[in-house]
Design an enzyme around this catalytic site. Sequence first.
Site, short mmCIF file in Angstrom:
data_model
loop_
_atom_site.label_atom_id
_atom_site.label_comp_id
_atom_site.label_asym_id
_atom_site.label_seq_id
_atom_site.Cartn_x
_atom_site.Cartn_y
_atom_site.Cartn_z
N GLY A 239 7.83 21.29 -61.47
CA GLY A 239 9.25 21.40 -60.75
C GLY A 239 9.62 23.06 -60.79
O GLY A 239 10.39 23.60 -59.85
N GLU B 102 8.30 29.04 -65.92
CA GLU B 102 8.66 30.14 -66.93
C GLU B 102 8.16 31.41 -66.87
O GLU B 102 8.09 31.95 -67.98
CB GLU B 102 9.25 29.57 -68.07
CG GLU B 102 7.88 29.30 -69.01
CD GLU B 102 7.22 27.91 -68.99
OE1 GLU B 102 7.25 27.25 -68.11
OE2 GLU B 102 6.54 27.55 -70.06
N GLU C 32 14.12 26.48 -68.02
CA GLU C 32 13.20 27.50 -67.98
C GLU C 32 13.75 28.69 -68.65
O GLU C 32 12.81 29.47 -69.00
CB GLU C 32 13.10 28.06 -66.34
CG GLU C 32 12.57 26.82 -65.32
CD GLU C 32 11.28 26.08 -65.81
OE1 GLU C 32 10.29 26.83 -66.62
OE2 GLU C 32 10.91 24.86 -65.75
N GLU D 266 7.51 22.48 -74.36
CA GLU D 266 8.25 21.72 -73.48
C GLU D 266 9.34 20.78 -74.04
O GLU D 266 10.18 20.59 -73.34
CB GLU D 266 7.06 20.73 -72.74
CG GLU D 266 6.05 21.60 -71.95
CD GLU D 266 6.82 22.75 -70.94
OE1 GLU D 266 8.16 22.60 -70.47
OE2 GLU D 266 6.41 23.57 -70.58
ZN LIG Z 1 9.06 23.65 -69.57
#
Ligand SMILES: [Zn+2]
Length: 892
Positions: A303, A306, A338, A360
């Site tokens: 998606g 970062e 992010e 995460e």
């Molecule tokens: Zn992430």
Amino acid sequence: MNRNGKFTAVLLCSAILVACGQDADQELVAPGAGQETVVRAQVPGLSEDYAKLRKQQVASVDYRLSVTLDAERDHFSGQVIADTRLNGKPTQPLTVDFSGGSVDSVRVNDREVPFTYNDYFISIAPEYLRAGENAIAIRYQHPYSTDGSGLHRFRDPEDGNVYMYTDFEPYDANRLFPHFDQPNLKAHYTLDVTAPKDWTIITSVREEKVEEKGDKKLWQFPQSAKFSSYIFSLHAGPFRVWEDEADGIPLRLMARRTLAEYVKPEDWFKFTKQSFEFFQPYFDIDYPFVKYDQVIVPDFNAGAMENVAAVTFNEAYVSRGEKTEAQRMRLANVIAHEMAHMWFGDLVTMNWWDDLWLNESFATYMANLSLARNSEFKNAWENFYLGTKQWAYRADQLPTTHAIQLPVHNTDEAFANFDGITYGKGGSILKQLPYYLGEEKFRLGVSNYLKDLSYRNSTLDDFMGHLGKAADKDLQQWQQQWLYQPGLNTLSAQFQCDNGKVAGLTLTQTGPEEYPTLREQRTQLGFYNLEGGSMVLKEILPVMYSGASTDVAAAKGLDCPQILNPNEGDWAFVKVNLDSTSVDNMKRHINDIEKPFTRLMLWQNLYDSFYDGKLPLNQYLHFVLENAGTERDINVIRLVARHLGSTFRYLNQVDMNESRREELQLAIETFVWQQLQQSEAGSDAQKTWFGTFTDVAKSDGALANARDLLLGERKLDGLTLDPDRRWDLIYLQNAHLYSDYQQAIDRELARDNSDRAQLKAIASEAVRPLPEAKAKWLQNILEHREDFKLSQLRYAADNLFPASQVTLYDDNAEQIISAIGAVNATASPEYIGTFTDLFPLNCSEAGVQQLTAILEGGEQLNPLMEKSLKNRRYDNQRCVDMGQLLAHASAD
Ligand SMILES: [Zn+2]
């Protein structure tokens, strides 16, 4: 690929002497007393054991990197100087990670030295290194990537412009330059890039100088802050650039020129500023880098990513039509996610990939918290429940579930862990920690952790230690229950009433057989009663529960509820088993329940009963068709629409009478079409039902409607057929070989030649239920993969064998299965993910057994492959069970 070590033959048995005559798989040889001798296995990836030993060798490192980029050639060249301080005079080779390139020369301390290179890493013999400072200069070349990892190159089919970006996590930074690619060897980076004149070059800092050099420009960047290499970046191309600022932080947003007209920079910048407004005071640390760029890139595998101050986003976040609020919220969410990583992940980084989950989970939770506290979106947690939490619940019930915290032996295993446990379950349990510790104490613990470990690496114990200290609480037990044990508990409430009042209430907790751990957590009980035709939340009772049974004394004397929700507001991470009175009242009054969030949970609960094989498919479906039509809350509509799509998919294959199957599928199709007609013009409900319609249309009448919409012979008031929706209709037409399906693709490509259109055209061709379409794309995926970008193969693989075409899969199964060995041995994790998409839902005993034979065939499977196939087998078995339940259910 080129293996270009000049002295390879000579050195093979001198520099890495210990390896000669030994098993190549053997990685570490401890010769007893003294320093360990390290022999790195000649395999791709990086093992945890080797990373640990290298961390002992290397005290510190900084990189000076020069790269030359080009729009035409198939590879780029570079030089890196790794200023490396070694702990003592080395007694064993030093290896430098570098996958798939070629090495021109290695110089150590200004002297050219021999080296070996095996396509995975470069080895330098210890005699060429000294204690303390060493300048290791490596000249190299490397092909551009086509798989979205490493340095990916993309040519825009519309205007011919070339764009590049990097994507590295967990172990692809060494496809940009040779270095020590492990998160706990943080470094400063000084970069210069030579590139075509009209390009913008983006990395973690802003350029200090740009000079013309003939037909190119030289971009020079100052030294960066210190961080891990997987979040280093280099993006390049003639991007369209928008600028703004947030609290003094310079912001840029970039996209391909041909996509630019669809980008809404006002949304991007608004969400970005709101996230900064929330995070800086929350962490109580100013944004730690010098600027914040967000770059929207094509062919992206994830998606978003970062990279320090140069975040990349999948182009799927740009819609070519009008977005729904849910889509806008998804964008706001990923922007916040992010950004949270800039502190949690980038400023403070896990020591090794076993703590990836913490990165995460934290970003997942924080993004939602940021949205809930500082955005225009009022239902952030409903959305979290609908998406993240369902993902987590499902993952935790799969046979491949795992503890949140688990050993990660190598970078391949790290790759397989980007899943619903790491993101979803981790995020969900972090969400309940503030309820458990107190919100401010949680915040303070997080802030102290980030302050104490800035620019360094950390472990789980560091994090838990800081939280425990801030809350003055021992978190050992919590950690054991939640982080080291997999599995989802089930919660139910039993209550008795006397004269309309609760006389006793007990919460019961159970665990699955394989994972019987019971846990302690806080939840809320919701007491509902009918009042003037509405089912109203009369009482809400927070409760801490633990063990098998918890008596809730505080419930005594409350009004006897008609519905009792044991997880009101979705605080707990638990599966709810509603008592029979509540189920009964829910069914009779689902549309009378006042609170949309509760309706959402109850609809989900009902679907779970179907999915778990407790409620026959036909009974579930009848309930939906009778009750969902009056629903007005958009989140509930999204949930129900999604479930109808899944039910339709299962119906394609569940073992049942054909005419009954058609009847049920037609009932879904008709219902969805009616909802589409009835929903308010221009509403999100209309857009949602349109999407579901393209999933479930099957009858000639529905396909004719779809074609009329495409040709403009029919209109839906308020719904714009943007290019993406048009492709949905064309895909549908091809999936059913309806009317002029081939010409529909050609006509559309003539008016829409974008990259996205080309990918959708591939999907539309691959989905055709024709042997020749399957043969062509299967061959491309298995035999000619070098001729395609991974994104093209992914679009084909995702659509080659949908649930309705399993017999076509059967015809090709042998070819697919026989390719496993080669894929396993040679492919990248990114390709493996695409390959496993070829295995369809196969709702039969044979379908289950076929996967069992692969999984138990004795071949060592890549972790990602093994996991995907196990999950697929589980889904097949579920579907078989649904069929059996349906066969025994009364026909109605
Ligand atoms: Zn992430």
